[in-house]
Design a protein around this motif. Structure first.
Motif, PDB file in Angstrom:
ATOM      1  N   ALA A  60       0.830  -1.214   0.000  1.00  9.01           N
ATOM      2  CA  ALA A  60       0.000   0.000   0.000  1.00  9.01           C
ATOM      3  C   ALA A  60       0.861   1.258   0.000  1.00  9.01           C
ATOM      4  CB  ALA A  60      -0.937  -0.005   1.200  1.00  9.01           C
ATOM      5  N   VAL A  61       1.940   1.273   0.775  1.00  9.71           N
ATOM      6  CA  VAL A  61       2.825   2.441   0.791  1.00  9.71           C
ATOM      7  C   VAL A  61       3.423   2.663  -0.591  1.00  9.71           C
ATOM      8  CG1 VAL A  61       5.015   3.329   1.657  1.00  9.71           C
ATOM      9  CG2 VAL A  61       3.339   2.397   3.256  1.00  9.71           C
ATOM     10  N   LEU A  62       3.921   1.589  -1.211  1.00  9.75           N
ATOM     11  CA  LEU A  62       4.494   1.715  -2.552  1.00  9.75           C
ATOM     12  C   LEU A  62       3.453   2.161  -3.572  1.00  9.75           C
ATOM     13  CD1 LEU A  62       6.813  -1.418  -2.586  1.00  9.75           C
ATOM     14  CD2 LEU A  62       7.551   0.962  -2.645  1.00  9.75           C
ATOM     15  N   GLN A  63       2.244   1.639  -3.463  1.00 10.91           N
ATOM     16  CA  GLN A  63       1.176   2.090  -4.358  1.00 10.91           C
ATOM     17  C   GLN A  63       0.915   3.579  -4.205  1.00 10.91           C
ATOM     18  OE1 GLN A  63      -2.353  -0.414  -3.699  1.00 10.91           O
ATOM     19  NE2 GLN A  63      -2.048  -1.228  -5.744  1.00 10.91           N
ATOM     20  N   MET A  64       0.774   4.045  -2.967  1.00 13.36           N
ATOM     21  CA  MET A  64       0.473   5.449  -2.745  1.00 13.36           C
ATOM     22  C   MET A  64       1.553   6.351  -3.343  1.00 13.36           C
ATOM     23  SD  MET A  64      -1.141   5.586   1.108  1.00 13.36           S
ATOM     24  CE  MET A  64      -1.339   7.371   1.016  1.00 13.36           C
ATOM     25  N   LEU A  65       2.796   6.005  -3.114  1.00 17.23           N
ATOM     26  CA  LEU A  65       3.886   6.827  -3.640  1.00 17.23           C
ATOM     27  C   LEU A  65       3.858   6.857  -5.166  1.00 17.23           C
ATOM     28  CD1 LEU A  65       6.780   5.786  -1.248  1.00 17.23           C
ATOM     29  CD2 LEU A  65       5.421   7.885  -1.167  1.00 17.23           C
ATOM     30  N   SER A 103      -2.097  -7.509   8.002  1.00 16.89           N
ATOM     31  CA  SER A 103      -1.598  -6.437   8.855  1.00 16.89           C
ATOM     32  C   SER A 103      -1.379  -5.182   8.024  1.00 16.89           C
ATOM     33  CB  SER A 103      -0.270  -6.862   9.496  1.00 16.89           C
ATOM     34  OG  SER A 103       0.373  -5.776  10.121  1.00 16.89           O
ATOM     35  N   SER A 104      -1.270  -4.043   8.699  1.00 14.18           N
ATOM     36  CA  SER A 104      -0.893  -2.793   8.042  1.00 14.18           C
ATOM     37  C   SER A 104       0.514  -2.348   8.434  1.00 14.18           C
ATOM     38  CB  SER A 104      -1.878  -1.683   8.403  1.00 14.18           C
ATOM     39  OG  SER A 104      -3.141  -1.937   7.844  1.00 14.18           O
ATOM     40  N   MET A 105       1.209  -3.135   9.201  1.00 14.85           N
ATOM     41  CA  MET A 105       2.549  -2.742   9.624  1.00 14.85           C
ATOM     42  C   MET A 105       3.438  -2.515   8.404  1.00 14.85           C
ATOM     43  SD  MET A 105       3.158  -4.916  13.141  1.00 14.85           S
ATOM     44  CE  MET A 105       2.621  -6.521  12.570  1.00 14.85           C
ATOM     45  N   SER A 106       4.201  -1.426   8.430  1.00 13.91           N
ATOM     46  CA  SER A 106       4.897  -0.957   7.229  1.00 13.91           C
ATOM     47  C   SER A 106       6.356  -0.582   7.489  1.00 13.91           C
ATOM     48  CB  SER A 106       4.165   0.260   6.658  1.00 13.91           C
ATOM     49  OG  SER A 106       2.795   0.015   6.466  1.00 13.91           O
ATOM     50  N   PRO A 107       7.156  -1.482   8.034  1.00 12.40           N
ATOM     51  CA  PRO A 107       8.582  -1.155   8.164  1.00 12.40           C
ATOM     52  C   PRO A 107       9.216  -1.027   6.786  1.00 12.40           C
ATOM     53  CG  PRO A 107       8.207  -3.491   8.605  1.00 12.40           C
ATOM     54  CD  PRO A 107       6.857  -2.861   8.450  1.00 12.40           C
ATOM     55  N   VAL A 108      10.010   0.022   6.566  1.00  7.51           N
ATOM     56  CA  VAL A 108      10.596   0.245   5.244  1.00  7.51           C
ATOM     57  C   VAL A 108      12.060   0.644   5.353  1.00  7.51           C
ATOM     58  CG1 VAL A 108       8.426   0.908   4.128  1.00  7.51           C
ATOM     59  CG2 VAL A 108       9.854   2.673   5.173  1.00  7.51           C
ATOM     60  N   LEU A 109      12.805   0.315   4.303  1.00  4.13           N
ATOM     61  CA  LEU A 109      14.171   0.791   4.092  1.00  4.13           C
ATOM     62  C   LEU A 109      14.213   1.482   2.740  1.00  4.13           C
ATOM     63  CD1 LEU A 109      16.229  -2.334   5.255  1.00  4.13           C
ATOM     64  CD2 LEU A 109      15.699  -0.284   6.599  1.00  4.13           C
ATOM     65  N   VAL A 110      14.961   2.572   2.657  1.00  8.95           N
ATOM     66  CA  VAL A 110      15.037   3.381   1.436  1.00  8.95           C
ATOM     67  C   VAL A 110      16.485   3.430   0.964  1.00  8.95           C
ATOM     68  CG1 VAL A 110      14.563   5.641   0.418  1.00  8.95           C
ATOM     69  CG2 VAL A 110      13.111   4.790   2.273  1.00  8.95           C
ATOM     70  N   PHE A 111      16.679   3.306  -0.358  1.00  9.11           N
ATOM     71  CA  PHE A 111      18.010   3.329  -0.960  1.00  9.11           C
ATOM     72  C   PHE A 111      18.072   4.401  -2.034  1.00  9.11           C
ATOM     73  CE2 PHE A 111      17.084  -0.782   0.739  1.00  9.11           C
ATOM     74  CZ  PHE A 111      18.248  -1.160   1.392  1.00  9.11           C
ATOM     75  N   ASP A 112      19.243   5.053  -2.158  1.00  6.38           N
ATOM     76  CA  ASP A 112      19.377   6.082  -3.174  1.00  6.38           C
ATOM     77  C   ASP A 112      19.700   5.462  -4.529  1.00  6.38           C
ATOM     78  OD1 ASP A 112      22.120   5.507  -3.230  1.00  6.38           O
ATOM     79  OD2 ASP A 112      22.678   7.240  -2.022  1.00  6.38           O
ATOM     80  N   SER A 113      19.921   6.303  -5.524  1.00  3.75           N
ATOM     81  CA  SER A 113      20.091   5.809  -6.888  1.00  3.75           C
ATOM     82  C   SER A 113      21.365   5.010  -7.083  1.00  3.75           C
ATOM     83  CB  SER A 113      20.067   6.987  -7.869  1.00  3.75           C
ATOM     84  OG  SER A 113      21.096   7.906  -7.557  1.00  3.75           O
ATOM     85  N   ILE A 153      -0.086   2.918   7.383  1.00  9.03           N
ATOM     86  CA  ILE A 153       0.217   3.084   5.956  1.00  9.03           C
ATOM     87  C   ILE A 153       0.321   4.564   5.614  1.00  9.03           C
ATOM     88  CG2 ILE A 153      -0.736   2.760   3.642  1.00  9.03           C
ATOM     89  CD1 ILE A 153      -1.955   0.088   4.794  1.00  9.03           C
ATOM     90  N   ASN A 154      -0.636   5.355   6.070  1.00  6.54           N
ATOM     91  CA  ASN A 154      -0.612   6.788   5.804  1.00  6.54           C
ATOM     92  C   ASN A 154       0.545   7.475   6.526  1.00  6.54           C
ATOM     93  OD1 ASN A 154      -2.857   6.978   4.067  1.00  6.54           O
ATOM     94  ND2 ASN A 154      -4.262   6.960   5.794  1.00  6.54           N
ATOM     95  N   TYR A 155       0.799   7.077   7.779  1.00 10.50           N
ATOM     96  CA  TYR A 155       1.888   7.701   8.527  1.00 10.50           C
ATOM     97  C   TYR A 155       3.224   7.502   7.818  1.00 10.50           C
ATOM     98  CZ  TYR A 155      -1.414   7.671  12.514  1.00 10.50           C
ATOM     99  OH  TYR A 155      -2.496   7.851  13.343  1.00 10.50           O
ATOM    100  N   VAL A 156       3.484   6.277   7.391  1.00 13.25           N
ATOM    101  CA  VAL A 156       4.777   5.976   6.768  1.00 13.25           C
ATOM    102  C   VAL A 156       4.878   6.633   5.394  1.00 13.25           C
ATOM    103  CG1 VAL A 156       6.254   4.117   5.890  1.00 13.25           C
ATOM    104  CG2 VAL A 156       5.096   3.866   8.097  1.00 13.25           C
ATOM    105  N   ALA A 157       3.809   6.557   4.601  1.00 14.62           N
ATOM    106  CA  ALA A 157       3.848   7.189   3.282  1.00 14.62           C
ATOM    107  C   ALA A 157       4.062   8.692   3.394  1.00 14.62           C
ATOM    108  CB  ALA A 157       2.550   6.887   2.524  1.00 14.62           C
TER     109      ALA A 157
END
Length: 594
Positions: free
Chosen positions: A314-319, A478-488, A505-509
């Motif tokens: 869901a987070v990836l979809q929203m973005l 679940s809606s738990m949304s732990p994420v890691l972000v990587f640069d280009s 989902i909304n908080y993390v996005a």
């Protein structure tokens, strides 16, 4: 980096300029303190307990953020001893189970996203339904869905716990220090006592069910039924003994032997709402290592947790739905930003409600839900000038369309940990016992979850089976949304996550948009006033001076509600000067760094 190299093929350029932070600085610069109203089941999993302004924390070598100062201290001590982020999370979780018992612990579950310097992997410690569970588990004698607390309080709602099993599995792969050395601080603190924090006191004061049965009543409350006073010491020798057994036997201590027997007895003998878990259910539990779900946003790659969590998808979809809009040129609290974010949320939550469940039981079309062409087509439904109203689910490639919409309430009481060690390895972990204080059943010094109420109470919708219906051995969505972000370039850029029910989902996005589009520092990003939409009313965080935004959104056709939003966000970001971390001012989280 095998996962990230596949993602990089579809990234696009991010905007090179960003806006001035005048409006958000005006809001975030003030220290707000409000009284705590009674909790509303339709709003937040845990009541609000105040606002404490916090400054970003910087560090060069390592960083850890948890929801409680003692847990941060315990995890940081492990990192200083040369432990990995997994080792630190184990020590922190052991302490959180003591000092923040309403949110997570031995009796609950967890999702964990880990980066080892070259690969991202995830660990699924979600609870499972007992073998005797039937799809009609949460229907009353007339066939209607039970009221939430009739279902929650007692043994019926308890799933086989998996947090310790997931941490154990991760430790076997990525641990550095001996397993049995990671519980010492929590054991010592349990025996010596810890002070009741302002947040724990506030939640105990507003809680109606925990005081109805022993041993929870005597542990948390005084003889007259009032909570033990804020700052008074709670000692928990039974929890210390439980941790000693886990340190010695690992997760097996929960699945066989005296602790398991006491758990089963408490579940089956609950006077009003007994459960049907058996020793075979406990012994059958397995934590799972799963592939992450990853996608691109601007020039970044983002990896999170896949099904049975709906959060990563869901987070990836929203973005991706918002990617065609120039968010970097908009103010974070503008009507343009709030409108686009809410509309993206409608579409993501519509898909979530239809397609997400345990992938071992239902065909979750993960690739289709994240297909760029599908999301491009869905994004065209967003009209910048007016709200679409309630969104319908789409038909992603590979979807089984004969599924009904579920009616899971999902009010998980959760906690979150993010960490980076001196080798640059990282962890984002969300851990939960579901509702605040879980099932209210206390055993051997810890509370048992009520995770099964994350299933849809109704197993069918208009005659179609619901993906998230109750089934034996199944894991609830679940809606738990732990994420890691990587640069280009494939370097770790950020780690983030939050508690907060389906609003996670909304908080993390929103935090990711703050970090990646608006260039906020982590503390500004996690402190932002919240807004979002779960395919219903557009929700704005109350007591954050958003009344003007509410009127502007109404003019675009939104139904608007001002509600409590008790996130517990934590975020770490890599900068040219080292790591910078932020902890949500709405809770008691603390950042530590070196």
């Amino acid at each position: 980096m095998r996962v990230l190299s596949r993602i990089r093929r579809c990234v696009v350029n991010r905007p090179v300029r960003f806006f001035q932070l005048s409006l958000i600085s005006a809001v975030l610069g003030s220290s707000l303190l409000w009284s705590t109203p009674a909790r509303s089941d339709a709003v937040a999993p845990e009541a609000a307990s105040g606002w404490t302004s916090k400054a970003p924390v910087t560090g060069q070598k390592m960083m850890l953020v948890t929801a409680n100062p003692l847990a941060t201290e315990a995890g940081m001590a492990v990192l200083r001893r040369g432990g990995s982020v997994i080792d630190a999370a184990i020590a922190a979780q052991a302490m959180l189970g003591l000092t923040e018992p309403q949110s997570s612990g031995v009796g609950g579950g967890a999702f964990l996203v880990h980066f080892d310097g070259g690969k991202v992997t995830t660990f699924d410690g979600r609870e499972t339904a007992p073998a005797a569970a039937k799809p009609e588990r949460f229907l009353d004698q007339t066939g209607k869905a039970m009221s939430f607390y009739d279902a929650v309080v007692g043994g019926r709602s308890v799933g086989v716990p998996g947090a310790i099993a997931a941490l154990e599995l991760a430790h076997k792969r990525y641990g550095k220090l001996p397993w049995n050395s990671l519980f010492d601080d929590a054991i010592r603190r349990a025996e010596e006592g810890f002070p009741i924090s302002p947040r724990l006191y506030t939640l105990l004061k507003g809680e109606n069910y925990l005081k109805l049965a022993e041993p929870a009543r005597s542990y948390f409350y005084q003889a007259d039924g009032s909570p033990k006073s804020q700052g008074s010491l709670l000692r928990n020798s039974e929890y210390a003994a439980t941790l000693r057994e886990i340190a010695k036997r690992g997760s097996a201590a929960l699945y066989s032997g005296p602790i398991a027997e006491d758990m089963l007895k408490a579940i089956s003998s609950h006077p009003s709402n007994p459960g049907d878990m058996t020793l075979a259910d406990l012994q059958a539990y397995r934590a799972k290592e799963r592939a992450p779900v990853c996608g691109s946003y601007r020039s970044f790659s983002i990896c999170g947790m896949g099904a049975p969590s709906s959060g990563g998808i869901a987070v990836l979809q929203m973005l991706k739905l918002m990617e065609r809009f120039p968010l970097a040129s908009q103010q974070p609290l503008s009507v343009e930003s709030g409108h686009l974010f809410a509309e993206a949320g409608r579409l993501a939550f519509a898909d979530r409600g239809k397609y997400l469940g345990d992938p071992d039981f239902v065909p979750v079309p993960t690739a289709g839900l994240l297909d760029p062409a599908y999301l491009t087509q869905r994004s065209q439904l967003i009209d910048p000038t007016k709200s679409m109203g309630k969104a319908n689910p789409g038909t992603p490639p590979g979807a089984v369309v004969a599924l009904g919409k579920d009616n899971a309430i999902e009010l998980p009481s959760t906690s979150h940990i993010v960490a980076v060690d001196k080798e640059g390895h990282a962890l984002s972990m969300t851990t939960t016992i579901e509702d605040a204080f879980g099932s209210r059943i206390m055993v051997r010094g810890f509370l048992l979850n009520n995770q099964l109420t994350d299933f849809s109470f109704s197993p069918t919708d208009n005659g179609q089976p619901v993906a998230n219906r109750v089934e034996p051995g199944k894991r609830p969505r679940s809606s738990m949304s732990p994420v890691l972000v990587f640069d280009s370039s494939g370097q770790l850029y950020a780690a983030a996550g939050s508690p907060g029910g389906s609003n996670i989902i909304n908080y993390v996005a929103q935090t990711l948009v703050g970090l990646l589009d608006w260039k906020l520092d982590p503390q500004q990003a996690v402190s932002m006033p919240h807004y979002g939409n779960r395919n219903g009313a557009t929700e704005l965080e109350k007591d954050q001076k958003l009344e003007g935004l509410a009127e502007q959104l109404k003019a675009k056709g939104h139904e608007v509600k001002l509600i409590e939003m008790t996130s517990g966000l934590s975020a770490i970001v890599r900068t040219s000067k080292g790591w910078v971390g932020g902890a949500d001012p709405r809770r008691e989280g603390v950042v530590a760094a070196e």
